[in-house]
Enzyme design. Structure first.
Site, PDB file in Angstrom:
ATOM      1  N   CYS A 423     -50.275  24.047  10.117  1.00 27.31           N
ATOM      2  CA  CYS A 423     -49.389  23.556   9.052  1.00 27.31           C
ATOM      3  C   CYS A 423     -47.933  24.014   9.185  1.00 27.31           C
ATOM      4  O   CYS A 423     -47.026  23.178   9.076  1.00 27.31           O
ATOM      5  CB  CYS A 423     -49.925  23.971   7.687  1.00 27.31           C
ATOM      6  N   ARG A 452     -58.939  32.223  15.089  1.00 28.30           N
ATOM      7  CA  ARG A 452     -59.164  33.036  13.891  1.00 28.30           C
ATOM      8  C   ARG A 452     -60.181  34.117  14.187  1.00 28.30           C
ATOM      9  O   ARG A 452     -61.158  33.894  14.904  1.00 28.30           O
ATOM     10  CB  ARG A 452     -59.647  32.156  12.726  1.00 28.30           C
ATOM     11  N   GLN A 470     -58.625  21.872  15.620  1.00 31.66           N
ATOM     12  CA  GLN A 470     -58.650  21.123  14.367  1.00 31.66           C
ATOM     13  C   GLN A 470     -58.086  19.729  14.582  1.00 31.66           C
ATOM     14  O   GLN A 470     -57.097  19.556  15.299  1.00 31.66           O
ATOM     15  CB  GLN A 470     -57.804  21.831  13.303  1.00 31.66           C
ATOM     16  N   ASP A 472     -56.099  17.991  12.848  1.00 33.30           N
ATOM     17  CA  ASP A 472     -55.191  18.219  11.730  1.00 33.30           C
ATOM     18  C   ASP A 472     -54.246  17.041  11.539  1.00 33.30           C
ATOM     19  O   ASP A 472     -53.842  16.397  12.504  1.00 33.30           O
ATOM     20  CB  ASP A 472     -54.351  19.464  12.010  1.00 33.30           C
ATOM     21  N   HIS A 474     -50.850  15.924   8.646  1.00 31.90           N
ATOM     22  CA  HIS A 474     -50.083  16.187   7.433  1.00 31.90           C
ATOM     23  C   HIS A 474     -49.274  14.953   7.086  1.00 31.90           C
ATOM     24  O   HIS A 474     -48.686  14.316   7.967  1.00 31.90           O
ATOM     25  CB  HIS A 474     -49.173  17.398   7.616  1.00 31.90           C
ATOM     26  N   LYS A 554     -57.982  19.191  -4.323  1.00 33.01           N
ATOM     27  CA  LYS A 554     -58.481  18.693  -3.048  1.00 33.01           C
ATOM     28  C   LYS A 554     -59.756  17.878  -3.219  1.00 33.01           C
ATOM     29  O   LYS A 554     -60.441  17.956  -4.244  1.00 33.01           O
ATOM     30  CB  LYS A 554     -58.764  19.857  -2.094  1.00 33.01           C
ATOM     31  N   HIS A 600     -52.487  17.881   3.268  1.00 34.67           N
ATOM     32  CA  HIS A 600     -53.251  18.358   4.428  1.00 34.67           C
ATOM     33  C   HIS A 600     -54.489  17.484   4.561  1.00 34.67           C
ATOM     34  O   HIS A 600     -55.085  17.087   3.566  1.00 34.67           O
ATOM     35  CB  HIS A 600     -53.718  19.804   4.227  1.00 34.67           C
TER      36      HIS A 600
END
Length: 632
Positions: A423, A452, A470, A472, A474, A554, A600
């Protein structure tokens, strides 16, 4: 065309091509005529049984892979059903291994807005007919209740945990109890045993003692005491772990549950009225495992005894059958047999090595993902794997997620951090130039690998790793664009997941928690947009009041696999925090600067985890379009 690439015209070769095409069409038409009466004779108004994947359907495509997948066990029998396909009028049928549904007569290379999973057909009509008769005896899958939809089952499991702990302390008086909650499929208790550790053989003895307690029909009684009284009682029985639990309880009064007059524990409930309410023939002790106290490897190693509990023996048998099938589909075993991936302990736990065949499947998945995103107005980004620690302080990750991040590295006197999220990088790209409202919405997607820290005891195949990619994305948009953008995300999510046979979802909407950032107005608009998007999709959903993140509401989407398990995959989340932290702005139609709304979004969640789910869903029998070995 350059002459080097021209082929001379040949009348004989042309005729040969026409003959081959005609032969193929005739063979296909013959198979269709031969198989349709058997299907239609069973009717379309109810479940139609009997059409199973013809033998060898994928074997020529997968080569050694399909042989490895089927050598140890036989694929389960499946039930054919006709279902309405909102994206196309087509006959849909189970994929290999019972994984999801496929669609006949759609191009396997079509990655458009109406995706479907396709299957090849074998000309062996006899094999298809024999498969039909075999699957008539296929056992029906029982849909098992859950703790969420069955309060009585939750009470049974919670009380079973207490009865097990009581039985253990009857048999082994020196053992100390710690925590013992219910879990998705049963219960467990953690014990500190200062003498000999428990063995698997001890489980039978403990279960017999549990049956004596159940047969005694002892009442369960709730008692409220002061913190001081609770501490006094715990010290009297010399249970130091209970003292730590007591200190962690922040509410008053302290509640205790008794079983008869013999045993008690700190507990908030709920429980059944008496031990006699427990179904003895629907409770089993399963395994013994090690567990650090409080999950801290620097603390004492405890022993955890797992058990399962159901309302009756029919449910218990169905669950045990499910465990057997899940074991057969285990992606860790299939990944090794099919030579797809490995975890190399010499390199470190939780790090995935993709082998050539697994890499081929992954590339096909990623290419499909990229193509569909580009067709839906997304642009692709590539961002670094590390960044200055100050970036993570700006984003708040260092303050809120430090325990899940790896240690920093020194680079010429500055601290750098390997990225746990994508992000902040997308925020920096947005901020690189001042945006106009005419540019919004902006949709950026990235297959970004993040890292992580996970404790070694929590790592599990591809499902929980330390390095993963991911999918991902945005979206930066205006408030009035939000609902349309959310509908677009949900449409894209459905298109992608259904392509892999996942078209049954559980959807949850999480709303504003007690502590949050952002104005009341922006929260109300965001929650209204999320609800509006779900309503426009016509999807049923449950609401988790106060379950949203502090920075925005969310939608979470769980997919259901071939054997009824649900997996959390997709998330769509509004964010009012990062635009503020990174001072993201756009110029509105009055030449004033305003904050964009940031969304997200992840569909797979991670490539690794989704690959594991997909492998188990199809039991290693991947659809043709994902086959890593070309047809010979």
């Amino acid at each position: 065309m350059p002459s080097a690439f021209k082929r001379p015209y040949s009348h004989s070769s042309s005729v040969f091509s026409v003959v081959c095409c005609c032969a193929f069409v005739f063979a296909t038409f013959t198979v269709t005529l031969a198989t349709m009466p058997a299907i239609l004779s069973r009717g379309t108004s109810s479940a139609v049984k009997g059409l199973r994947r013809p033998a060898g359907l994928l074997s020529s495509r997968l080569g050694p892979m399909s042989a490895a997948a089927s050598s140890s066990t036989k694929l389960p029998k499946t039930t054919l059903r006709f279902t309405h396909n909102t994206r196309a009028n087509a006959l849909r049928f189970p994929m290999a291994g019972g994984g999801g549904m496929g669609v006949v007569a759609q191009n396997p290379s079509s990655f458009g807005s109406k995706p479907s999973t396709t299957r090849a057909h074998s000309s062996a009509t006899k094999e298809a007919t024999s498969a039909s008769s075999e699957s008539d005896s296929a056992p029906k899958i029982i849909e098992l209740p859950t703790n969420d939809n069955n309060p009585n089952l939750l009470r049974i499991r919670h009380t079973s945990a207490h009865v097990m702990a009581m039985a253990v302390q009857r048999l082994y008086p020196d053992v100390q109890v710690t925590i013992g909650p219910w879990v998705d499929n049963g219960f467990y208790y953690d014990f500190y045993n200062p003498k000999e550790p428990f063995l698997e053989a001890d489980l039978k003895k403990i279960k017999k003692e549990m049956e004596r307690i159940i047969k005694s029909n002892l009442p369960l009684r709730r008692e409220e005491v002061s913190r001081e009284e609770a501490r006094k009682r715990i010290e009297a029985i010399n249970e130091p772990y209970k003292l730590e639990i007591l200190d962690s309880i922040k509410t008053e009064p302290i509640t205790i549950y008794h079983i008869g007059d013999e045993w008690w524990d700190l507990c908030a409930g709920p429980h059944v009225e008496s031990t006699g309410k427990l179904p003895r023939n629907a409770i089993e002790l399963q395994t013994i495992a090690g567990a650090y106290w409080r999950g801290d490897e620097k603390r004492e190693m405890l022993q955890r005894i797992y058990g399962t509990a159901w309302e009756n023996k029919v449910q218990l048998k169905a669950y045990k059958d499910l465990l057997k099938e899940a074991k057969r589909r285990d992606h860790r075993v299939l990944g090794q047999k099919l030579d797809l991936f490995s975890i190399q302990e010499d390199a470190g736990g939780g790090l995935v090595f993709w082998h050539p065949k697994g890499s081929t499947i992954r590339r096909l998945i990623e290419d499909f993902w990229k193509d569909l995103h580009l067709k839906n107005g997304y642009e692709l980004l590539y961002t670094p794997h590390v960044a200055n620690l100050d970036l993570w302080k700006t984003s708040g990750h260092f303050d809120f997620y430090k325990e899940g991040m790896f240690d920093q590295m020194d680079v010429e006197g500055d601290e750098y951090q390997i990225k746990p999220m994508n992000c902040p990088f997308h925020c920096l790209v947005y901020k690189d130039t001042l945006r106009s409202y005419r540019e919004l919405p902006i949709r950026w997607a990235e297959l970004g690998t993040v890292y992580r820290y996970e404790r070694s005891g929590t790592l599990h195949g591809l499902m929980r790793v330390r390095g993963f990619t991911q999918d991902d994305a945005h979206i930066f948009c205006l408030p009035e664009q939000l609902e349309d953008e959310l509908v677009g995300v949900l449409d894209l999510t459905e298109s992608i997941l259904s392509r892999f046979g996942f078209d049954s979802y559980e959807i949850n909407l999480s709303t504003r928690p007690e502590k949050s950032v952002g104005s009341d107005e922006i929260w109300e608009k965001a929650e209204t947009a999320l609800k509006g998007a779900l309503q426009r999709k016509g999807w049923d959903y449950s609401v988790d009041e106060g379950g949203g993140a502090f920075y925005g509401p969310k939608i979470d989407l769980k997919i259901k696999d071939a054997i009824g398990r649900t997996w959390q995959c997709s998330t769509v989340q509004c964010d009012f925090n990062l635009p503020e932290r990174f001072d993201l702005e756009y110029v509105n139609n009055e030449s004033k600067r305003e904050r964009p709304i940031m969304v997200h979004r992840a569909i797979f969640g991670s490539i690794e985890r989704f690959f594991g789910i997909l492998t188990e869903n199809v039991a290693g029998g991947f659809p043709v379009w994902l086959a890593p070995v070309p047809m010979k």
